[in-house]
Motif scaffolding. Structure first.
Motif, PDB file in Angstrom:
ATOM      1  N   ALA A  35     -21.546 -10.168  14.240  1.00  0.00           N
ATOM      2  CA  ALA A  35     -22.590 -11.161  14.453  1.00  0.00           C
ATOM      3  C   ALA A  35     -23.964 -10.657  14.026  1.00  0.00           C
ATOM      4  O   ALA A  35     -24.205  -9.453  13.989  1.00  0.00           O
ATOM      5  N   THR A  36     -24.831 -11.615  13.742  1.00  0.00           N
ATOM      6  CA  THR A  36     -26.236 -11.315  13.503  1.00  0.00           C
ATOM      7  C   THR A  36     -26.915 -11.198  14.871  1.00  0.00           C
ATOM      8  O   THR A  36     -26.371 -11.662  15.885  1.00  0.00           O
ATOM      9  N   PRO A  37     -28.113 -10.623  14.919  1.00  0.00           N
ATOM     10  CA  PRO A  37     -28.825 -10.565  16.205  1.00  0.00           C
ATOM     11  C   PRO A  37     -29.038 -11.952  16.830  1.00  0.00           C
ATOM     12  O   PRO A  37     -28.946 -12.100  18.054  1.00  0.00           O
ATOM     13  N   GLU A  38     -29.276 -12.965  16.015  1.00  0.00           N
ATOM     14  CA  GLU A  38     -29.461 -14.324  16.533  1.00  0.00           C
ATOM     15  C   GLU A  38     -28.175 -14.860  17.154  1.00  0.00           C
ATOM     16  O   GLU A  38     -28.206 -15.527  18.185  1.00  0.00           O
ATOM     17  N   GLU A  39     -27.045 -14.593  16.511  1.00  0.00           N
ATOM     18  CA  GLU A  39     -25.757 -15.042  17.057  1.00  0.00           C
ATOM     19  C   GLU A  39     -25.442 -14.326  18.364  1.00  0.00           C
ATOM     20  O   GLU A  39     -24.921 -14.939  19.311  1.00  0.00           O
ATOM     21  N   VAL A  40     -25.784 -13.044  18.445  1.00  0.00           N
ATOM     22  CA  VAL A  40     -25.572 -12.283  19.685  1.00  0.00           C
ATOM     23  C   VAL A  40     -26.449 -12.866  20.789  1.00  0.00           C
ATOM     24  O   VAL A  40     -26.001 -13.049  21.926  1.00  0.00           O
ATOM     25  N   GLN A  41     -27.682 -13.182  20.461  1.00  0.00           N
ATOM     26  CA  GLN A  41     -28.596 -13.757  21.449  1.00  0.00           C
ATOM     27  C   GLN A  41     -28.059 -15.102  21.956  1.00  0.00           C
ATOM     28  O   GLN A  41     -28.109 -15.384  23.155  1.00  0.00           O
ATOM     29  N   HIS A  42     -27.541 -15.933  21.057  1.00  0.00           N
ATOM     30  CA  HIS A  42     -26.980 -17.229  21.466  1.00  0.00           C
ATOM     31  C   HIS A  42     -25.774 -17.035  22.390  1.00  0.00           C
ATOM     32  O   HIS A  42     -25.667 -17.680  23.439  1.00  0.00           O
ATOM     33  N   LEU A  43     -24.879 -16.120  22.031  1.00  0.00           N
ATOM     34  CA  LEU A  43     -23.711 -15.844  22.865  1.00  0.00           C
ATOM     35  C   LEU A  43     -24.138 -15.296  24.224  1.00  0.00           C
ATOM     36  O   LEU A  43     -23.619 -15.700  25.257  1.00  0.00           O
ATOM     37  N   GLN A  44     -25.101 -14.397  24.222  1.00  0.00           N
ATOM     38  CA  GLN A  44     -25.569 -13.829  25.484  1.00  0.00           C
ATOM     39  C   GLN A  44     -26.169 -14.914  26.376  1.00  0.00           C
ATOM     40  O   GLN A  44     -25.947 -14.910  27.588  1.00  0.00           O
ATOM     41  N   GLN A  45     -26.881 -15.864  25.786  1.00  0.00           N
ATOM     42  CA  GLN A  45     -27.445 -16.961  26.571  1.00  0.00           C
ATOM     43  C   GLN A  45     -26.334 -17.831  27.171  1.00  0.00           C
ATOM     44  O   GLN A  45     -26.412 -18.215  28.341  1.00  0.00           O
ATOM     45  N   LEU A  46     -25.296 -18.111  26.395  1.00  0.00           N
ATOM     46  CA  LEU A  46     -24.157 -18.875  26.937  1.00  0.00           C
ATOM     47  C   LEU A  46     -23.537 -18.136  28.123  1.00  0.00           C
ATOM     48  O   LEU A  46     -23.230 -18.744  29.154  1.00  0.00           O
ATOM     49  N   MET A  47     -23.361 -16.829  27.981  1.00  0.00           N
ATOM     50  CA  MET A  47     -22.754 -16.024  29.040  1.00  0.00           C
ATOM     51  C   MET A  47     -23.639 -15.985  30.278  1.00  0.00           C
ATOM     52  O   MET A  47     -23.150 -16.097  31.409  1.00  0.00           O
TER      53      MET A  47
END
Length: 113
Positions: A35-47
């Motif tokens: 993942a890109t940092p933005e994708e990681v941030q989105h996943l972390q927000q979902l979690m």
């Protein structure tokens, strides 16, 4: 932006764990994603949204947990959030991760509710 390898731990007490380091623990279910940092941030927000919902303190001081309609709706919202997390992990997952998830969670990962 280039993608990096991350490891996602869905431990209920620390649902937001996304790391660049693999944890060598055979009892831990860890998902490898690219993942890109933005994708990681989105996943972390979902979690974090799922974990926050699961630990809403206001519910501890009410009698809503005796109301079957409330608990069913609450459970549905929690499961919907978890499905979003699993879908995102599947989308970003490596081939090994997708294979592991297909064997553990057969169809709901790729379908919308």
């Amino acid at each position: 932006m280039s993608k990096k390898t991350y490891y996602v731990n869905l431990n209920p007490t620390s649902m937001e764990d996304i790391s660049t380091t693999k944890i060598d623990d055979h009892e831990l279910i860890e998902y490898e994603i690219e993942a890109t940092p933005e994708e990681v941030q989105h996943l972390q927000q979902l979690m974090m949204d799922v974990q926050k919902h699961d630990m809403e303190l206001a519910d501890l001081f009410t009698f809503r947990h005796f109301n079957e309609e409330f608990t069913t709706a609450d459970s549905d919202r929690f499961q919907h959030g978890m499905n979003d997390v699993y879908r995102k992990i599947y989308e970003l997952g490596t081939n090994d991760t997708r294979t592991k998830m297909d064997s553990m969670h057969p169809s709901p990962l790729t379908n919308d509710e």
